[in-house]
Each structure stands twice: as C-alpha cells, then as structure tokens.
Write a protein that holds these residues in place. Structure first.
Motif, PDB file in Angstrom:
ATOM      1  N   GLY A  16       2.538  65.774  17.093  1.00  0.00           N
ATOM      2  CA  GLY A  16       3.536  64.859  17.637  1.00  0.00           C
ATOM      3  C   GLY A  16       2.920  63.715  18.417  1.00  0.00           C
ATOM      4  O   GLY A  16       1.691  63.544  18.452  1.00  0.00           O
ATOM      5  N   SER A  17       3.788  62.956  19.063  1.00  0.00           N
ATOM      6  CA  SER A  17       3.352  61.762  19.804  1.00  0.00           C
ATOM      7  C   SER A  17       3.982  61.738  21.185  1.00  0.00           C
ATOM      8  O   SER A  17       5.066  62.292  21.409  1.00  0.00           O
ATOM      9  N   LEU A  18       3.277  61.089  22.105  1.00  0.00           N
ATOM     10  CA  LEU A  18       3.785  60.805  23.437  1.00  0.00           C
ATOM     11  C   LEU A  18       3.286  59.425  23.844  1.00  0.00           C
ATOM     12  O   LEU A  18       2.213  58.996  23.398  1.00  0.00           O
ATOM     13  N   ARG A  19       4.031  58.772  24.729  1.00  0.00           N
ATOM     14  CA  ARG A  19       3.624  57.479  25.260  1.00  0.00           C
ATOM     15  C   ARG A  19       3.645  57.559  26.786  1.00  0.00           C
ATOM     16  O   ARG A  19       4.696  57.761  27.377  1.00  0.00           O
ATOM     17  N   LEU A  20       2.485  57.428  27.372  1.00  0.00           N
ATOM     18  CA  LEU A  20       2.369  57.439  28.823  1.00  0.00           C
ATOM     19  C   LEU A  20       2.412  56.014  29.363  1.00  0.00           C
ATOM     20  O   LEU A  20       1.923  55.084  28.714  1.00  0.00           O
ATOM     21  N   SER A  21       2.975  55.880  30.555  1.00  0.00           N
ATOM     22  CA  SER A  21       3.016  54.591  31.234  1.00  0.00           C
ATOM     23  C   SER A  21       2.424  54.729  32.619  1.00  0.00           C
ATOM     24  O   SER A  21       2.529  55.785  33.246  1.00  0.00           O
ATOM     25  N   CYS A  22       1.822  53.651  33.098  1.00  0.00           N
ATOM     26  CA  CYS A  22       1.275  53.601  34.447  1.00  0.00           C
ATOM     27  C   CYS A  22       1.696  52.274  35.056  1.00  0.00           C
ATOM     28  O   CYS A  22       1.269  51.213  34.592  1.00  0.00           O
ATOM     29  N   ALA A  23       2.537  52.350  36.089  1.00  0.00           N
ATOM     30  CA  ALA A  23       3.014  51.145  36.753  1.00  0.00           C
ATOM     31  C   ALA A  23       2.180  50.883  37.996  1.00  0.00           C
ATOM     32  O   ALA A  23       2.039  51.771  38.846  1.00  0.00           O
ATOM     33  N   ALA A  24       1.628  49.690  38.078  1.00  0.00           N
ATOM     34  CA  ALA A  24       0.795  49.311  39.215  1.00  0.00           C
ATOM     35  C   ALA A  24       1.562  48.384  40.150  1.00  0.00           C
ATOM     36  O   ALA A  24       2.329  47.527  39.703  1.00  0.00           O
ATOM     37  N   THR A  68      -4.037  54.920  21.638  1.00  0.00           N
ATOM     38  CA  THR A  68      -4.131  53.470  21.798  1.00  0.00           C
ATOM     39  C   THR A  68      -3.760  53.087  23.223  1.00  0.00           C
ATOM     40  O   THR A  68      -2.672  53.422  23.688  1.00  0.00           O
ATOM     41  N   ILE A  69      -4.669  52.383  23.891  1.00  0.00           N
ATOM     42  CA  ILE A  69      -4.428  51.932  25.256  1.00  0.00           C
ATOM     43  C   ILE A  69      -4.019  50.461  25.219  1.00  0.00           C
ATOM     44  O   ILE A  69      -4.532  49.687  24.398  1.00  0.00           O
ATOM     45  N   SER A  70      -3.099  50.079  26.089  1.00  0.00           N
ATOM     46  CA  SER A  70      -2.651  48.689  26.147  1.00  0.00           C
ATOM     47  C   SER A  70      -2.126  48.360  27.541  1.00  0.00           C
ATOM     48  O   SER A  70      -1.879  49.262  28.349  1.00  0.00           O
ATOM     49  N   ARG A  71      -2.003  47.064  27.805  1.00  0.00           N
ATOM     50  CA  ARG A  71      -1.435  46.584  29.072  1.00  0.00           C
ATOM     51  C   ARG A  71      -0.414  45.508  28.769  1.00  0.00           C
ATOM     52  O   ARG A  71      -0.549  44.773  27.786  1.00  0.00           O
ATOM     53  N   ASP A  72       0.614  45.374  29.593  1.00  0.00           N
ATOM     54  CA  ASP A  72       1.577  44.305  29.376  1.00  0.00           C
ATOM     55  C   ASP A  72       0.982  42.984  29.849  1.00  0.00           C
ATOM     56  O   ASP A  72      -0.056  42.946  30.495  1.00  0.00           O
ATOM     57  N   ASN A  73       1.623  41.898  29.471  1.00  0.00           N
ATOM     58  CA  ASN A  73       1.071  40.568  29.762  1.00  0.00           C
ATOM     59  C   ASN A  73       0.930  40.319  31.257  1.00  0.00           C
ATOM     60  O   ASN A  73       0.016  39.608  31.691  1.00  0.00           O
ATOM     61  N   ALA A  74       1.828  40.879  32.038  1.00  0.00           N
ATOM     62  CA  ALA A  74       1.755  40.697  33.492  1.00  0.00           C
ATOM     63  C   ALA A  74       0.686  41.581  34.111  1.00  0.00           C
ATOM     64  O   ALA A  74       0.377  41.425  35.301  1.00  0.00           O
ATOM     65  N   LYS A  75       0.127  42.471  33.292  1.00  0.00           N
ATOM     66  CA  LYS A  75      -0.934  43.385  33.724  1.00  0.00           C
ATOM     67  C   LYS A  75      -0.482  44.277  34.869  1.00  0.00           C
ATOM     68  O   LYS A  75      -1.294  44.705  35.689  1.00  0.00           O
ATOM     69  N   THR A  76       0.824  44.561  34.916  1.00  0.00           N
ATOM     70  CA  THR A  76       1.318  45.468  35.933  1.00  0.00           C
ATOM     71  C   THR A  76       1.574  46.854  35.389  1.00  0.00           C
ATOM     72  O   THR A  76       1.772  47.794  36.158  1.00  0.00           O
ATOM     73  N   MET A  78       0.326  49.738  32.322  1.00  0.00           N
ATOM     74  CA  MET A  78      -0.605  50.163  31.281  1.00  0.00           C
ATOM     75  C   MET A  78       0.026  51.302  30.502  1.00  0.00           C
ATOM     76  O   MET A  78       0.802  52.084  31.067  1.00  0.00           O
ATOM     77  N   PHE A  79      -0.287  51.359  29.217  1.00  0.00           N
ATOM     78  CA  PHE A  79       0.304  52.367  28.348  1.00  0.00           C
ATOM     79  C   PHE A  79      -0.801  53.145  27.629  1.00  0.00           C
ATOM     80  O   PHE A  79      -1.901  52.640  27.414  1.00  0.00           O
ATOM     81  N   LEU A  80      -0.453  54.357  27.233  1.00  0.00           N
ATOM     82  CA  LEU A  80      -1.323  55.147  26.372  1.00  0.00           C
ATOM     83  C   LEU A  80      -0.445  55.768  25.301  1.00  0.00           C
ATOM     84  O   LEU A  80       0.340  56.675  25.588  1.00  0.00           O
ATOM     85  N   GLN A  81      -0.538  55.225  24.098  1.00  0.00           N
ATOM     86  CA  GLN A  81       0.179  55.798  22.959  1.00  0.00           C
ATOM     87  C   GLN A  81      -0.697  56.897  22.374  1.00  0.00           C
ATOM     88  O   GLN A  81      -1.835  56.635  21.959  1.00  0.00           O
TER      89      GLN A  81
END
Length: 116
Positions: A16-24, A68-76, A78-81
C-alpha cells in the motif's frame, strides 16, 4: 527556531501507500535542508530521505524507487510519498530541518505500521 509537526502516519497493508506531511513554522528562512528519518523499535534512527532548499533529493538505498520526497513552493511543508510499502518500513518517522545558526530541529514523530 523552527517548529515541525508531522502527520499522515497510520496502518496499511504491505504494498500500500501512505503520504506523510511535515509542516514547518517559525524561522523558515533559516532552513537549508529538510529530511525524513525513521526509527524502528530497538534500532537507531536512520535517514530515509532529504531535500535541499533548491529541491535536490537524496534517498536511502532501502527506499529508492518507492519513496518520493518533496516540498511545496513556499517551503513550509515537506511531503514523503511512500509506495510499495513493506513490513520493514514500519517505524516512527521523524521530520528534520537543518540550516543556518546551527539549526537542527525535529518533529515529534508519526507512527507508520505496515502489516504483512
């Protein structure tokens, strides 16, 4: 100071899959690199993936091609798919931010459990 809050953990079956988020929040401009680490019971905390402020990713060999790691444009945020999850991916996943002025902040962690 930078505060980090993870979310998105849970229990899923193998494959399966999970998507983690990290809000800074806080001194966002002082962050250079953000990353995900994980710690399984009785084991040390290991690197999963990092991403620089310019968007360059780095992955541990054990997750290459699946995460897959990524960050939003505002860099606030971060995600981990995480795809094709395996039981050995079970761990507490921690968000980390490093940067200027010896910045090295950690989130509180989010539990990821993969059932076989």
């Amino acid at each position: 100071q930078v505060q980090l809050v993870e979310s998105g953990g849970g229990l899923v079956q193998a494959g399966g899959s999970l998507r983690l988020s990290c809000a800074a929040s806080g001194s966002i401009s002082s962050i250079n690199t953000m990353g995900w680490y994980r710690q399984a019971p009785g084991k040390q905390r290991d690197l999963v993936a990092t991403i620089t402020s310019s968007g360059n990713p780095h992955y541990a060999d054990s997750v290459k091609g699946r995460f897959t790691i990524s960050r939003d444009n505002a860099k606030t945020t971060m995600f981990l798919q995480m795809d094709s999850l395996k039981p050995e991916d079970t761990a507490v996943y921690y968000c980390n931010a490093r940067g200027k002025y010896y910045l090295n902040s950690w989130g509180q962690g989010t539990q990821v459990t993969i059932s076989s």
